[in-house]
Design an enzyme around this catalytic site. Structure first.
Site, short mmCIF file in Angstrom:
data_model
loop_
_atom_site.label_atom_id
_atom_site.label_comp_id
_atom_site.label_asym_id
_atom_site.label_seq_id
_atom_site.Cartn_x
_atom_site.Cartn_y
_atom_site.Cartn_z
N TYR A 1 1.14 -1.34 -0.28
CA TYR A 1 -0.19 0.01 0.07
C TYR A 1 0.92 1.32 0.19
O TYR A 1 0.78 2.48 1.03
CB TYR A 1 -1.06 0.01 1.22
CG TYR A 1 -2.29 -1.02 1.31
CD1 TYR A 1 -3.34 -0.71 0.62
CD2 TYR A 1 -2.25 -2.61 1.69
CE1 TYR A 1 -4.61 -1.26 0.13
CE2 TYR A 1 -3.48 -2.56 1.41
CZ TYR A 1 -4.30 -1.93 0.56
OH TYR A 1 -5.55 -3.14 -0.07
N TYR B 1 -14.60 -4.58 3.64
CA TYR B 1 -13.22 -4.81 2.70
C TYR B 1 -13.10 -6.56 3.28
O TYR B 1 -12.98 -6.81 4.74
CB TYR B 1 -11.96 -3.61 3.36
CG TYR B 1 -10.70 -4.72 3.40
CD1 TYR B 1 -9.89 -4.40 1.60
CD2 TYR B 1 -9.87 -5.47 4.28
CE1 TYR B 1 -8.35 -4.46 1.75
CE2 TYR B 1 -8.50 -5.33 4.09
CZ TYR B 1 -7.99 -5.39 2.48
OH TYR B 1 -6.89 -5.62 2.41
N ASP C 1 -17.05 -11.95 8.24
CA ASP C 1 -15.35 -11.91 8.73
C ASP C 1 -15.13 -10.69 10.03
O ASP C 1 -15.12 -9.80 9.79
CB ASP C 1 -15.22 -11.19 6.96
CG ASP C 1 -13.63 -10.55 7.06
OD1 ASP C 1 -12.88 -10.70 7.87
OD2 ASP C 1 -13.43 -9.87 6.38
N LYS D 1 -5.74 -10.89 12.35
CA LYS D 1 -5.00 -10.50 12.68
C LYS D 1 -4.26 -9.95 14.27
O LYS D 1 -3.96 -11.08 14.18
CB LYS D 1 -6.11 -9.13 12.73
CG LYS D 1 -6.41 -8.22 11.27
CD LYS D 1 -6.72 -7.02 11.09
CE LYS D 1 -6.31 -6.21 9.63
NZ LYS D 1 -7.20 -6.24 8.46
#
Ligand code: PLP
Length: 423
Positions: free
Chosen positions: A19, A146, A239, A268
């Site tokens: 990114y 996302y 999610d 995560k």
């Protein structure tokens, strides 16, 4: 060991960052150490990590319990193939995860990260129906969602800046409105009325659209979506790659809403943020839908490092740290967020202050969207003032590790306030 100046030059010469627009991005911060809520740089600065290092660091950096578990496991069993072999860290982590999951989620498929956890969820949902001989080719997903950067995950994510270069290669999904903007439940009902028997699954980020702009949406909407899915026998994929492990207060956003999805994606915070690991947790009926004498009904998915023992050991250690004390720390963070945002809210440039558990966000008035310049300006200003922030364009958020104190947060919000005055 080379001096920091040397290896920073090597980075500039040899590394391609995620990114990152290398033509315009400021030089990366050279980090040498991190502990608790703090990151130490090669040039001796200390930064408060107000974004949990891209939303992964759960309890704090270099937590001794997790570091110890990693070291022990690395000396005992570093890695072994997970097809045809198994090991204690994976088996125990799976059982310990299932014990804290919303009811019904009983089977754990390990992978590498959030994107692969989503790939597994979507593939499992599609093949589940195919294995039953039912034609259900459709997946529904939400506007501004996302779900990751691999092709399947991109397909269920919103179309936009991140996906434009690949738009013609992403498979089509049924798009439901963003619940912060439209009537997602009515749209799902209409879709189910119209094509319900073709719908394999609905995928959502429960209560918080993360990368799409930290958009927070109500528990009753999640409950209504879950009810629609259950009635139409459509699988609900939650999610929780971001929201899992206490970010929204309770261990899972689904638990906060009293919803039990059919499939949950985790990553995560799964290892406390120490090592990459993904998990897709499904119900027993979904797992049963793949058990067959016909080998074609196998879920043909796996990664070289599936259920890496060291990552699983970190995951087990992290789970033990999600105790009552962690719950109290999360409450302290939430009330500090509320106090500071109440002070910021009247500022003429501050819009839509919002808090969900340990996550706080607001928008800066002006150009909107991920490419808005104000985010980079705030990040640079914060960095000069000892705070690591990474706004999503004009959306500012504070998403700290749970060891972050009220005093640390006062520093973070002071810097944000000074930016709003200064600019
Ligand atoms: C970050 C994120 C992902 C992707 O996870 P990676 O580990 O970056 O691949 C998927 N879903 C959600 C909700 C996320 O926030």
């Amino acid at each position: 060991m080379t001096a920091p100046a040397d290896w920073a030059a090597l980075d500039a010469r040899y590394v391609w960052h995620p990114y990152t627009q290398h033509a315009t991005a400021p030089l990366p911060v050279p980090v040498v150490r991190a502990e608790g809520a703090r990151i130490h740089t090669a040039d001796g600065r200390v930064l408060v990590d107000a974004i949990s290092s891209w939303w992964v660091t759960l309890h704090g950096h270099a937590h001794p319990v997790i570091a110890h578990a990693i070291a022990e496991q690395a000396r005992t069993l570093d890695q072994v193939i997970f097809a045809g072999c198994t090991h204690e860290p994976a088996a125990r982590l799976a059982a310990e995860l299932v014990a804290v999951m919303p009811p019904g989620l009983t089977r754990v498929f390990f992978s590498d990260d959030g994107s692969t956890a989503v790939e597994v969820a979507v593939k499992a949902a599609l093949q589940f129906w195919r294995n039953r001989g039912e034609a259900r080719p459709l997946i529904a997903a939400v506007e501004h969602a996302y779900h990751g950067d691999t092709f399947g995950a991109m397909s269920v994510s919103a179309r936009g800046t991140f996906t434009d270069a690949f738009a013609d290669r992403l498979w089509a999904v049924e798009r439901l409105p963003d619940p912060t903007e439209g009537d997602t439940v009515a749209a799902l009902r209409a879709l189910i009325d119209h094509r319900g028997t073709e719908l394999a699954a609905v995928i959502v980020e429960p209560l918080l659209l993360g990368s799409g702009g930290m958009r927070m949406w109500p528990e009753h909407t999640l409950r209504a979506l879950a009810e629609c899915c259950a009635k139409a026998h459509v699988l609900l994929i939650a999610d929780e790659v971001l929201t899992g492990f206490g970010r929204t207060g309770p261990l899972f956003a689904c638990a906060r809403a009293g919803v039990a999805p059919d499939i949950m994606c985790l990553s995560k915070g799964l290892t406390g943020g120490a090592l990459p690991l993904g998990a897709t947790v499904t119900t027993e009926p979904i797992f049963e839908g793949f058990r067959s004498q016909d080998r074609r009904q196998t879920l043909f998915h796996g990664h070289s490092y599936t259920a890496n023992p060291v990552a699983c050991a970190a995951g087990r250690a992290s789970l033990t740290l999600l105790d009552a004390d962690s719950g109290r720390r999360r409450e302290v963070i939430e009330s500090a967020h509320r106090e500071h945002l109440a002070r910021l809210a009247p500022h003429p440039r501050v819009r839509r202050t919002r808090v969900l558990g340990t996550v706080a966000a607001f928008d800066i008035d002006g150009e909107e969207g991920y490419l808005s310049a104000v985010g980079g300006e705030l990040a640079a200003f914060a960095l000069r003032n000892g705070v690591l922030l990474r706004p999503l364009g004009n959306v500012v958020y504070v998403l700290p590790p749970y060891c972050t104190t009220a005093d640390d947060l006062a520093v973070v919000y002071r810097v944000i306030e000074r930016f709003l005055e200064w600019r």
